[in-house]
Write an enzyme that holds these catalytic residues in place. Structure first.
Site, mmCIF file in Angstrom:
data_model
loop_
_atom_site.group_PDB
_atom_site.id
_atom_site.type_symbol
_atom_site.label_atom_id
_atom_site.label_comp_id
_atom_site.label_asym_id
_atom_site.label_seq_id
_atom_site.Cartn_x
_atom_site.Cartn_y
_atom_site.Cartn_z
ATOM 1 N N GLY A 175 0.828 -1.199 0.000
ATOM 2 C CA GLY A 175 0.000 0.000 0.000
ATOM 3 C C GLY A 175 0.860 1.245 0.000
ATOM 4 N N GLY A 176 0.195 2.394 -0.064
ATOM 5 C CA GLY A 176 0.925 3.654 -0.093
ATOM 6 C C GLY A 176 1.617 3.959 1.219
ATOM 7 N N MET A 177 1.121 3.374 2.327
ATOM 8 C CA MET A 177 1.660 3.699 3.645
ATOM 9 C C MET A 177 2.253 2.477 4.337
ATOM 10 S SD MET A 177 -0.418 5.657 6.641
ATOM 11 C CE MET A 177 0.292 5.972 8.249
ATOM 12 N N ALA A 178 1.756 1.291 4.019
ATOM 13 C CA ALA A 178 2.195 0.090 4.714
ATOM 14 C C ALA A 178 2.086 -1.117 3.796
ATOM 15 C CB ALA A 178 1.359 -0.126 5.976
ATOM 16 N N ASP A 225 -13.201 4.383 1.319
ATOM 17 C CA ASP A 225 -12.672 3.608 0.192
ATOM 18 C C ASP A 225 -13.365 2.249 0.108
ATOM 19 O OD1 ASP A 225 -11.105 3.174 -2.033
ATOM 20 O OD2 ASP A 225 -9.411 2.380 -0.903
#
Length: 669
Positions: A20-23, A134
């Site tokens: 993912g974008g963060m994790a 989302d």
């Protein structure tokens, strides 16, 4: 993250599940509970980003509040070598996107069964102020039993911790975003309901309603285009079921379901025989109080046209007054000057009716929370209201310049043109951090963590500060900060590096062990015969009042009791008896001796490794740790053994990973 690595020594990484974008998310094995789990780890490039760490921890804290059978459970939140991670329930199955692709067309009853589970999960999140933002089939997992597990609240925002809006930002997957998300406007719980309507559309038809070459073109369709009919793809779909899709995806928030419970109630009865003939649902299009323009009487009209106008006016008067005008009275009134009297009366009547239509109507105050002043002003104008007095206060829920509340409150019925007062957020309040030097680290940590501060600890020896007291802090005392967003590192005292050894003579074995542990000294015990009481200290090294460094050896001699004596002048038989008795007593006391153990170093490049020593004799249990010590090269350790006559001792030295470095099962003097 490499496969096989065990986070905190417990969660062994198996493989990568997704990025993912963060994790990133990994499949892992819980070595203690012997079960598969999903581990979400903050990306390594963000490990020093304090803002990212706070967002990651807020997500974890928000999710731990959600308890629902259709939401992925959170088991643990921790960090390992600076890596922030949370441990979640692992769902062995597929996602709803793949389920639809494999099983379409899905029976309507099964669609409703699945969707009611999804609604239950979203309703639980909304009840805790969490908007998912989302919702899409890829974030709805299906286990092997066909049950739903909603996941990935990665961009969800808890209303209790952040704002309820994000302007000029396109958040969520473009095929499922609401019109208000598409235009970067207010995002509310109804935005999730719109996304749910799109998911239901896809479950019924097998595809999303809008496609396009770019994300922007698809987003515009959500904002501008009418929702396609699901019955065009499958005429067997009941109209009541299509109405649920249309109601959930209404462009206007006032037309859309106001909450998940409304949608759930409508969906449950959508296959009912009582709703077979239900008409197609449409958004409200009629505006109450619309002003109509009356036609003017032109002097140039013909008599016939004038007559027709009079007849129209007669009908209007008859409808307003609820009476019919009798022809004989009408003929009288239409003669001469009476005709103009009639026209004047009708004109006055129309003016009265027109004034009545202009009387202010009752309207509901819209929900202005989370809006800026300009956004609120536009919405109030649309509702024929105005923005009134503006006041300000600090808020932990709403960002700077966003509306906290209104007066009258949301939903209150008021007259048109009413001024609505609002309270606007000044943002989070900043306060002086304070001076915590010299105070107990444990109590300060609890105090600050309750206020949202992230606290880290470093240690060092200090002759000025007692053990456990704060020596220094990373945030200056007078600096003004937002506590809930602050991260502080405290330097905590380990106590004085050098300590003065007490006079330990007369201490019991337990007392001297406690003293050694408290003073961070390595205790070595020797046992000797003595007139002093058994198991008390007879002698020590270093001697009392000597200064030593923490971690130094402290050797004490422990009394085993008074040694038995016998008389040399006794008779032969007495000597024999006494000798035999003395021999037996010595045998009872056993044998005391020391043994030096050589310990090989199995580390790398002098990096310290920990070894564990196990000893078995009269005074030590082989199943309990005798001593733990760090070594960075080959080392040796002297061990005092005490065994009964004819018995042997044994020892074993083990590395921290369980490898036996050296052992001996036959230790004798």
């Amino acid at each position: 993250m490499r496969e096989g690595y065990a986070l905190s020594g417990r969660y062994k990484i198996v493989r990568l599940l997704g990025e993912g974008g963060m994790a990133n998310v990994y499949l892992a094995r819980d070595l203690i509970l012997n079960r598969d789990v999903a581990v979400k780890i903050l990306r390594l490039d963000l490990r020093d980003d304090q803002a990212a760490i706070r967002r990651f921890r807020r997500e974890a804290n928000s999710l731990t509040e959600l308890v629902n059978p259709y939401i992925v459970n959170i088991y643990d939140v921790d960090e390992d070598n600076g890596m922030q991670y949370l441990v979640m329930e692992y769902v062995d199955g597929t996602d709803l996107k793949e389920y639809i692709a494999r099983n379409h067309p899905v029976p309507y009853a099964r669609i409703i069964e699945i969707f009611l589970q999804i609604l239950s999960a979203v309703d639980e999140a909304h009840a805790h102020g969490i908007i998912h933002r989302d919702l899409k089939p890829q974030n709805i997992l299906m286990d092997k039993n066909g049950n739903v597990k909603v996941t990935d609240f990665g961009i969800a925002v808890a209303a209790a911790e952040e704002t309820m809006t994000r302007t000029n930002t396109l958040m969520g997957s473009v095929h499922y975003i609401s019109p208000e998300q598409a235009r970067g406007s207010i995002i509310t719980k109804q935005s999730d309901i719109y996304s749910l309507g799109i998911v239901l559309f896809e479950m019924l038809t097998g595809h999303v309603p809008y496609e396009g070459e770019t994300a922007v073109s698809i987003a515009l369709k959500h904002y501008q285009n009418e929702m396609p009919s699901v019955r065009k793809y499958d005429k067997k779909i009941p109209q009541a079921l299509e109405n649920v899709v249309l109601h959930a995806t209404a462009k206007n928030l006032n037309d859309r379901y106001q909450n998940v419970a409304e949608m759930e109630r409508d969906l449950r009865t959508s296959l009912s025989s009582n709703r077979i003939n239900e008409p197609k649902w449409h958004s409200a299009t009629v505006v109450d109080g619309e002003t109509k323009v009356l036609p003017t009487l032109d002097k140039s009209v013909t008599e016939q046209e004038e007559s027709d106008q009079v007849k129209e006016l007669e009908a209007e008067v008859s409808e307003v007054l609820g009476t019919s005008v009798k022809s004989k009275w009408w003929s009288f009134l239409m003669k001469g000057k009476h005709k103009w009297f009639l026209f004047s009366a009708i004109l006055i009547l129309f003016i009265l009716v027109f004034c009545l239509t202009l009387r202010p109507k009752d309207v509901a105050v819209p929900d202005l929370r989370g809006m800026t002043r300009s956004e609120a002003s536009r919405m109030l104008k649309d509702e024929k209201l105005s923005l009134g007095k503006v006041s300000y206060r600090y808020s932990e829920k709403f960002s700077y310049n966003q509306i906290i509340t209104s007066n009258p409150e949301y939903g209150t019925k008021v007259k048109e043109n009413t001024a609505v007062n609002v309270v606007v957020s000044k943002g989070l309040e900043k306060v002086k951090f304070g001076n915590y030097r010299g105070r107990s680290y444990n109590s300060v940590k609890k105090f600050l963590q309750k206020r949202g501060v992230t606290v880290y600890k470093e240690t060092k020896y200090s002759n000025k500060y007692a053990k456990g007291e704060i020596i220094d802090q990373s945030i200056p005392p007078k600096e003004k900060i937002v506590l809930s967003q602050a991260t502080v590192s405290f330097t905590v005292s380990l106590g004085a590096k050098n300590i003065m050894v007490r006079d330990l003579r007369g201490y019991s074995l337990k007392e001297v062990q406690d003293y050694a542990e408290e003073s961070s000294l390595n205790l070595i015990i020797r046992r000797i015969d003595s007139d002093e009481p058994v198991n008390t200290v007879v002698a020590q090294y270093p001697i009392a009042n000597t200064y030593v460094g923490r971690g130094s050896n402290l050797t004490v001699s422990i009394s085993t009791g008074k040694k038995e004596e016998f008389s040399a002048s006794s008779s032969s038989s007495s000597f024999s008896s006494s000798s035999s008795s003395s021999s037996n007593k010595q045998e009872d006391r056993g044998l005391n001796f020391t043994k030096s153990i050589s310990i090989p170093y199995k580390g790398k490049d002098g990096h310290p490794v920990t070894v564990i020593i196990y000893v078995s004799d009269k005074n030590h249990n082989f199943n309990k740790v005798y001593k733990t010590m760090p070594i960075s090269a080959d080392a040796s350790e002297t061990v005092n053994f005490s065994v009964d006559s004819g018995q042997v001792g044994k020892y074993k030295v083990v590395a921290s990973d369980g490898t036996v470095l050296v052992e001996d099962d036959n230790v004798t003097p």
